[in-house]
Design a protein around this motif. Structure first.
Motif, PDB file in Angstrom:
ATOM      1  N   GLY B  84     -23.929  -9.801   1.615  1.00 34.40           N
ATOM      2  CA  GLY B  84     -24.319  -8.807   2.614  1.00 34.40           C
ATOM      3  C   GLY B  84     -23.139  -8.429   3.484  1.00 34.40           C
ATOM      4  O   GLY B  84     -21.977  -8.621   3.105  1.00 34.40           O
ATOM      5  N   ASP B  85     -23.452  -7.898   4.636  1.00 34.46           N
ATOM      6  CA  ASP B  85     -22.391  -7.597   5.609  1.00 34.46           C
ATOM      7  C   ASP B  85     -22.865  -8.032   6.993  1.00 34.46           C
ATOM      8  O   ASP B  85     -23.890  -8.719   7.105  1.00 34.46           O
ATOM      9  N   ASN B  86     -22.130  -7.598   8.016  1.00 32.96           N
ATOM     10  CA  ASN B  86     -22.475  -8.105   9.351  1.00 32.96           C
ATOM     11  C   ASN B  86     -23.816  -7.575   9.869  1.00 32.96           C
ATOM     12  O   ASN B  86     -24.321  -8.059  10.874  1.00 32.96           O
ATOM     13  N   THR B  87     -24.383  -6.588   9.177  1.00 34.44           N
ATOM     14  CA  THR B  87     -25.687  -6.069   9.617  1.00 34.44           C
ATOM     15  C   THR B  87     -26.854  -6.740   8.871  1.00 34.44           C
ATOM     16  O   THR B  87     -28.006  -6.524   9.221  1.00 34.44           O
ATOM     17  N   THR B  88     -26.529  -7.505   7.839  1.00 38.15           N
ATOM     18  CA  THR B  88     -27.610  -8.108   7.041  1.00 38.15           C
ATOM     19  C   THR B  88     -27.494  -9.632   6.989  1.00 38.15           C
ATOM     20  O   THR B  88     -27.908 -10.253   6.016  1.00 38.15           O
ATOM     21  N   LEU B  89     -26.936 -10.208   8.046  1.00 37.74           N
ATOM     22  CA  LEU B  89     -26.847 -11.668   8.094  1.00 37.74           C
ATOM     23  C   LEU B  89     -28.215 -12.259   8.438  1.00 37.74           C
ATOM     24  O   LEU B  89     -29.021 -11.603   9.105  1.00 37.74           O
ATOM     25  N   PRO B  90     -28.488 -13.468   7.984  1.00 39.30           N
ATOM     26  CA  PRO B  90     -29.752 -14.111   8.383  1.00 39.30           C
ATOM     27  C   PRO B  90     -29.714 -14.514   9.858  1.00 39.30           C
ATOM     28  O   PRO B  90     -28.651 -14.487  10.477  1.00 39.30           O
ATOM     29  N   THR B  91     -30.864 -14.862  10.377  1.00 43.26           N
ATOM     30  CA  THR B  91     -30.926 -15.473  11.707  1.00 43.26           C
ATOM     31  C   THR B  91     -31.592 -16.834  11.530  1.00 43.26           C
ATOM     32  O   THR B  91     -31.920 -17.229  10.410  1.00 43.26           O
ATOM     33  N   THR B  92     -31.842 -17.511  12.640  1.00 43.35           N
ATOM     34  CA  THR B  92     -32.506 -18.810  12.528  1.00 43.35           C
ATOM     35  C   THR B  92     -33.977 -18.660  12.137  1.00 43.35           C
ATOM     36  O   THR B  92     -34.615 -19.623  11.733  1.00 43.35           O
ATOM     37  N   ASN B  93     -34.505 -17.437  12.275  1.00 40.77           N
ATOM     38  CA  ASN B  93     -35.919 -17.214  11.940  1.00 40.77           C
ATOM     39  C   ASN B  93     -36.129 -16.363  10.692  1.00 40.77           C
ATOM     40  O   ASN B  93     -37.157 -16.475  10.039  1.00 40.77           O
ATOM     41  N   THR B  94     -35.172 -15.491  10.409  1.00 41.69           N
ATOM     42  CA  THR B  94     -35.363 -14.574   9.284  1.00 41.69           C
ATOM     43  C   THR B  94     -34.236 -14.710   8.276  1.00 41.69           C
ATOM     44  O   THR B  94     -33.091 -15.011   8.637  1.00 41.69           O
ATOM     45  N   THR B  95     -34.569 -14.444   7.021  1.00 41.05           N
ATOM     46  CA  THR B  95     -33.559 -14.498   5.969  1.00 41.05           C
ATOM     47  C   THR B  95     -32.885 -13.133   5.851  1.00 41.05           C
ATOM     48  O   THR B  95     -33.368 -12.144   6.408  1.00 41.05           O
ATOM     49  N   SER B  96     -31.795 -13.095   5.124  1.00 42.89           N
ATOM     50  CA  SER B  96     -31.103 -11.823   4.908  1.00 42.89           C
ATOM     51  C   SER B  96     -31.960 -10.934   4.000  1.00 42.89           C
ATOM     52  O   SER B  96     -32.569 -11.420   3.038  1.00 42.89           O
ATOM     53  N   PRO B  97     -32.002  -9.626   4.288  1.00 50.06           N
ATOM     54  CA  PRO B  97     -32.805  -8.741   3.431  1.00 50.06           C
ATOM     55  C   PRO B  97     -32.144  -8.440   2.078  1.00 50.06           C
ATOM     56  O   PRO B  97     -32.754  -7.804   1.230  1.00 50.06           O
ATOM     57  N   ARG B  98     -30.914  -8.884   1.880  1.00 50.84           N
ATOM     58  CA  ARG B  98     -30.203  -8.600   0.645  1.00 50.84           C
ATOM     59  C   ARG B  98     -30.837  -9.353  -0.531  1.00 50.84           C
ATOM     60  O   ARG B  98     -31.458 -10.403  -0.344  1.00 50.84           O
ATOM     61  N   PRO B  99     -30.689  -8.813  -1.758  1.00 49.84           N
ATOM     62  CA  PRO B  99     -31.304  -9.484  -2.912  1.00 49.84           C
ATOM     63  C   PRO B  99     -30.597 -10.803  -3.253  1.00 49.84           C
ATOM     64  O   PRO B  99     -29.386 -10.926  -3.067  1.00 49.84           O
ATOM     65  N   ALA B 100     -31.376 -11.755  -3.740  1.00 45.10           N
ATOM     66  CA  ALA B 100     -30.805 -13.045  -4.151  1.00 45.10           C
ATOM     67  C   ALA B 100     -30.048 -12.875  -5.462  1.00 45.10           C
ATOM     68  O   ALA B 100     -30.536 -12.227  -6.385  1.00 45.10           O
ATOM     69  N   ILE B 101     -28.858 -13.440  -5.505  1.00 48.23           N
ATOM     70  CA  ILE B 101     -28.036 -13.324  -6.710  1.00 48.23           C
ATOM     71  C   ILE B 101     -28.089 -14.618  -7.524  1.00 48.23           C
ATOM     72  O   ILE B 101     -28.150 -14.594  -8.739  1.00 48.23           O
TER      73      ILE B 101
END
Lengths: 149, 163
Positions: B84-101
């Motif tokens: 991802g990039d700096n706009t799609t990083l995870p947080t402590t509550n949510t995962t990154s919206p990017r697809p799993a590779i």
């Protein structure tokens, strides 16, 4: 009718490729879920055994090894390890109540022993000190009018 | 006086404090203390420091994952890799919206850690990205509910993309 058949024949390779891709995608997801279905119940059992204070470190390592084998494609090897872990888990389940009872007894005795130290010290230490004091001066002679050192 | 009262009182106080501390340590061991998991990213030699700084699209990078379990029980863990990039990083509550590779799994007993050598492909890049984050999210399996749960722990590594 003939035109329709020809049209279908042209699309056949495309359909075959699509089906093949779908099969691949499906197989991958089944594989991932397969190891979860295999390992997760055993991890639950290991959690239960650990709550009963049974040492499960070697079984955990074996399961980890099974997961690695599965990921590397050695499904048969993974199954073999999982089966041995399952057998061992069933055996340990029978021993768990005894292990837990022994653990509780050990913890209770430890706490009681620690709590007993202050009163025992209060009662016994002056007596022990006196006994040592008198023992170490057993040979002393009281002399009237002797000079003080 | 054979045994001074004040000295005896001090000695008794020391013994009482030692006893209470001993009981507290036994109880703390029984309760297990704070429960947490940890994830770390190491270089290809499984050490901190020599991380890749750039990559070409679809290049394979060698890294090492570090996982630690302090949950008071064995855990079945999974690390999911995303780009991802700096706009799609995870947080402590949510995962990154990017697809799993890619993803890796393992089982770890309480108080133990593991390092695993991995190879990751720098693919699924965000559009026109020149700097991307290799994101690794840690999940654990909730055996009571029968599903994976995001632990709120992740690690990411920024690299530049050369074309």
């Amino acid at each position: 009718m003939v035109a329709l058949r020809a049209h279908s024949t042209r699309r056949l390779p495309l359909l075959a490729v699509t089906l093949l891709l779908l099969a691949c995608v499906n197989t991958t997801s089944v594989d991932a879920e397969g190891i979860d279905d295999l390992v997760a119940p055993l991890v639950g059992d290991l959690e239960e055994l650990r709550r009963s204070r049974v040492d499960v470190s070697s079984l955990t390592s074996s399961l980890d090894e099974a997961v690695r084998l599965w990921e590397s494609g050695d499904v048969e090897g993974a199954y073999r390890i999982v089966e041995s872990v399952r057998f061992e888990v069933e055996r340990l389940k029978g021993e768990a109540p005894r292990v837990y009872a022994l653990h509780i007894a050990r913890v209770t005795l430890t706490v009681l022993a620690l709590l007993a130290i202050p009163p025992l010290f209060y009662i016994l230490f002056p007596r022990l000190y006196l006994w040592l004091w008198f023992t170490s001066r057993r040979g002393w002679v009281v002399v009237r009018g002797a000079p003080r050192r | 006086m054979l045994l001074d009262d004040e000295v005896f009182a001090v000695l008794t106080a020391v013994v009482i404090i030692a006893s209470v501390l001993g009981v507290a340590m036994v109880v703390r061991d029984e309760l297990g203390g704070e429960r947490f998991t940890a994830i770390g990213l190491l270089d290809e030699n499984c050490r901190i420091g020599d991380y890749p700084r750039y990559a070409y699209p679809n290049q394979t990078l060698r890294l090492c994952l570090y996982i630690y379990n302090h949950m008071g029980k064995p855990v079945y863990w999974r690390v999911v890799y995303k780009v991802g990039d700096n706009t799609t990083l995870p947080t402590t509550n949510t995962t990154s919206p990017r697809p799993a590779i890619a993803e890796w799994r393992g089982v770890l007993d309480h108080g133990l850690n593991t390092t695993r050598r991995i190879e990751v492909v720098v693919g699924e890049l965000p559009v026109n990205a020149t700097r991307v984050a290799l994101i690794f999210e840690l999940y654990t399996y909730n055996t009571a509910e029968g599903r994976w749960e995001y632990t709120g722990r992740w690690v990411h590594l920024y690299i530049s993309i050369r074309r």
